[in-house]
Design a protein around this motif. Structure first.
Motif, PDB file in Angstrom:
ATOM      1  N   GLN A 119       0.838  -1.203   0.000  1.00  0.00           N
ATOM      2  CA  GLN A 119       0.000   0.000   0.000  1.00  0.00           C
ATOM      3  C   GLN A 119       0.869   1.248   0.000  1.00  0.00           C
ATOM      4  O   GLN A 119       0.631   2.199  -0.748  1.00  0.00           O
ATOM      5  CB  GLN A 119      -0.895  -0.018   1.237  1.00  0.00           C
ATOM      6  CG  GLN A 119      -1.720   1.250   1.426  1.00  0.00           C
ATOM      7  CD  GLN A 119      -2.435   1.254   2.756  1.00  0.00           C
ATOM      8  OE1 GLN A 119      -2.848   0.212   3.275  1.00  0.00           O
ATOM      9  NE2 GLN A 119      -2.574   2.436   3.345  1.00  0.00           N
ATOM     10  N   GLU A 178      -3.468   1.907  -4.793  1.00  0.00           N
ATOM     11  CA  GLU A 178      -3.247   2.141  -3.366  1.00  0.00           C
ATOM     12  C   GLU A 178      -4.525   1.870  -2.577  1.00  0.00           C
ATOM     13  O   GLU A 178      -4.494   1.265  -1.500  1.00  0.00           O
ATOM     14  CB  GLU A 178      -2.774   3.571  -3.130  1.00  0.00           C
ATOM     15  CG  GLU A 178      -2.498   3.876  -1.667  1.00  0.00           C
ATOM     16  CD  GLU A 178      -2.084   5.325  -1.432  1.00  0.00           C
ATOM     17  OE1 GLU A 178      -1.735   5.653  -0.288  1.00  0.00           O
ATOM     18  OE2 GLU A 178      -2.117   6.116  -2.395  1.00  0.00           O
ATOM     19  N   VAL A 238      -5.288  -1.978  -2.544  1.00  0.00           N
ATOM     20  CA  VAL A 238      -4.447  -2.687  -1.577  1.00  0.00           C
ATOM     21  C   VAL A 238      -4.828  -2.295  -0.156  1.00  0.00           C
ATOM     22  O   VAL A 238      -4.789  -3.121   0.761  1.00  0.00           O
ATOM     23  CB  VAL A 238      -2.951  -2.397  -1.855  1.00  0.00           C
ATOM     24  CG1 VAL A 238      -2.071  -3.082  -0.817  1.00  0.00           C
ATOM     25  CG2 VAL A 238      -2.573  -2.872  -3.252  1.00  0.00           C
ATOM     26  N   ARG A 239      -5.214  -1.029   0.040  1.00  0.00           N
ATOM     27  CA  ARG A 239      -5.667  -0.607   1.362  1.00  0.00           C
ATOM     28  C   ARG A 239      -6.877  -1.441   1.801  1.00  0.00           C
ATOM     29  O   ARG A 239      -6.991  -1.861   2.945  1.00  0.00           O
ATOM     30  CB  ARG A 239      -6.042   0.873   1.337  1.00  0.00           C
ATOM     31  CG  ARG A 239      -6.299   1.465   2.735  1.00  0.00           C
ATOM     32  CD  ARG A 239      -7.008   2.818   2.639  1.00  0.00           C
ATOM     33  NE  ARG A 239      -6.340   3.721   1.729  1.00  0.00           N
ATOM     34  CZ  ARG A 239      -5.305   4.485   2.047  1.00  0.00           C
ATOM     35  NH1 ARG A 239      -4.823   4.434   3.267  1.00  0.00           N
ATOM     36  NH2 ARG A 239      -4.759   5.289   1.142  1.00  0.00           N
ATOM     37  N   GLY A 278      -0.337   1.652   7.884  1.00  0.00           N
ATOM     38  CA  GLY A 278      -0.057   2.349   6.636  1.00  0.00           C
ATOM     39  C   GLY A 278       0.642   3.672   6.842  1.00  0.00           C
ATOM     40  O   GLY A 278       0.812   4.447   5.900  1.00  0.00           O
TER      41      GLY A 278
END
Length: 369
Positions: A106, A132, A135-136, A336
């Motif tokens: 991410q 992004e 994947v988050r 993250g």
């Protein structure tokens, strides 16, 4: 190989690329290949929807790869290796495939340089932004599965590290003997671990019980055949759940009309498995106990191995600092956030608390003397 992403007309009309451009494009190409490999490795460890999503991400990286191949033409040359971060990511994906890898992926997607590179298409830059978020979303599932027990583990370890370091530093500054410091540290370890374990058990059990009390009773549908259609108490159920009066009446009418066809579904609402994110009371308690103890034993280790005075204090402080950096970095990875920033914040808070207790120990030690 996937068909290349369309190259912007201004790029096609540009003069021959410089050696610097070629080097950059070749590195982009290597990075795209490495990122595609990461997603394929992760897909091998997943099933169903997650596997399909990861394969789709790998295909998108393949389109980006084809774009750079088209731009480079006969200047592709010998394949380069991806950057260090991507290679580490590939190694972790190959051997572990955990939520940590998704969290790192991410962050990698969020660092894409395509938005500021004139030779990357707008579609490629947009892809990376969307990747992004994809994947988050995948990482969030793993975070939810970990959050209950993992939260207890991380906070337990940190509490053990900070509280017992503060205790050991404070009592040492008061000028007591090495044996007293060791006994105090071990007592703090046991008392703190038991307190943390009991507190986590009560906290998680209470939260689960509150959620269960707020969940619809699955047996309520058995009352439907006996409801007074004219009074229709079912309308009140749906109004209590937040529907407007008109919507509640319409929905209740539909339910009563179809109650003989699907009675079991008539009073149900879509459920979200919040219990999974909370974890179990026993799991949180055991995890909290063990990790508090594992953190709290670190400041005591120098005294267990026979060190005395300032040497023992310095060793304990350094060991705790390294542990705080590690836990802070892990929390940063999972959330993250930048791991280094979280690690530095963790050590600053821990050292601040321990330093304050040490100063108090000096004051009280001088006063007693």
């Amino acid at each position: 190989m996937p068909s290349p992403t369309p190259v912007r007309p201004d790029v096609l009309a540009a003069p021959a690329p410089s050696a610097r451009d070629v080097r950059r494009w070749r590195q982009y190409l290597a990075d795209e290949r490495a990122e595609a490999a990461v997603y394929r490795e992760l897909a091998h460890r997943r099933t169903g929807n997650e596997r399909e999503i990861l394969h789709a991400l790998a295909e998108a990286e393949g389109r980006h790869e084809a774009h750079w191949v088209a731009l480079l033409g006969d200047r592709v040359g010998k394949p380069l290796r991806g950057d260090f971060r991507t290679r580490v990511l590939a190694f972790l994906a190959r051997h572990f495939g955990s939520v940590f890898v998704l969290a790192l992926a991410q962050r990698a997607e969020g660092r894409s340089p395509y938005a500021d590179d004139a030779h990357a298409t707008d579609a490629m830059a947009a892809d990376e932004r969307i990747h992004e978020e994809v994947v988050r979303g995948l990482a969030a599932r793993g975070r939810n599965r970990l959050s209950g027990t993992f939260r207890a583990a991380v906070f337990g370890a940190n509490d053990g590290l900070v509280s017992n370091l503060a205790l050991v530093l404070g009592i040492s500054a008061a000028g007591v003997s090495n044996a007293t410091v060791l006994l105090t540290g071990l007592s703090g370890l046991l008392a703190g671990a038991l307190s943390m374990g009991a507190g986590e058990y009560v906290s998680v059990r209470s939260q689960r019980e509150l959620l269960e009390a707020s969940s619809p009773d699955p047996d309520t549908h058995t009352a439907l055949p006996h409801l007074d259609v004219n009074a229709n108490e079912l309308v009140l159920v749906y109004r209590a759940r937040g529907m407007s009066a008109a919507d509640a009446e319409a929905h209740a009418a539909d339910v009563l009309r179809d109650r003989d066809l699907a009675p079991a579904a008539s009073t149900s609402v879509p459920e979200v498995d919040t219990h999974e994110a909370i974890g179990t009371g026993l799991g949180a308690a055991v995890s909290s106990f063990c990790f508090f103890a594992s953190g709290a034993v670190i400041p005591v280790l120098p005294y267990l191995f026979g060190f005395h005075g300032a040497v023992a204090l310095i060793i304990a402080t350094v060991l705790v600092g390294l542990a705080l950096l590690s836990t802070g970095a892990i929390v940063g990875l999972l959330s993250g956030a930048p791991p280094l920033r979280r690690a530095l914040r963790q050590i600053a808070i821990g050292y601040g608390a321990a330093g304050a207790t040490y100063l108090l120990g000096l004051v009280f030690g001088t006063t007693v003397a």
